[in-house]
Design a protein around this motif. Structure first.
Motif: not given
Length: 120
Positions: A8-12, A68-77
């Motif tokens: 949800e956070r990444l989609a937003k 998934i944790e590291t990937g989403t952190r990188r994508a979110e950054g």
């Protein structure tokens, strides 16, 4: 934070920063196309695949939460560092530059034809 909240956070963020509309992260990732780098798309695809598996009891064991944790952190950054105003401004500048070039070409052709016909 569980996987659904991350999605949800990444989609937003994708909607706010890149103006990508759609329902859910999978749709927005597909619609993003070349607006996001390949490595970000790859990390988001891993998250989307994990979201499909996490609700199934046996398939949930196959989910690699550390990746998934590291990937989403990188994508979110990366998504947080995208400047929406700068992106919109550059799109407008490129559009204006393309139209200005087309107008100059049409004027040059018109002047060449007028010169060839002896009207100038």
């Amino acid at each position: 934070m569980d996987l659904h909240e991350r999605a949800e956070r990444l989609a937003k963020l994708m909607e706010e920063r890149l103006d990508i509309r759609g329902e859910g992260l999978a749709t927005k990732t597909r619609r993003a196309g070349r607006r996001i780098p390949r490595w970000v798309r790859r990390e988001l695809d891993v998250l989307v695949e994990a979201l499909e598996r996490v609700d199934h009891p046996k398939l949930a064991q196959q989910v690699d939460y550390a990746r998934i944790e590291t990937g989403t952190r990188r994508a979110e950054g990366w998504l947080e560092n995208v400047d929406a105003w700068d992106r919109r401004k550059s799109v407008l500048i490129h559009w204006l530059a393309g139209n200005a070039m087309n107008i100059l070409i049409v004027i040059a052709i018109a002047l060449a034809l007028m010169g060839w016909r002896g009207l100038i």
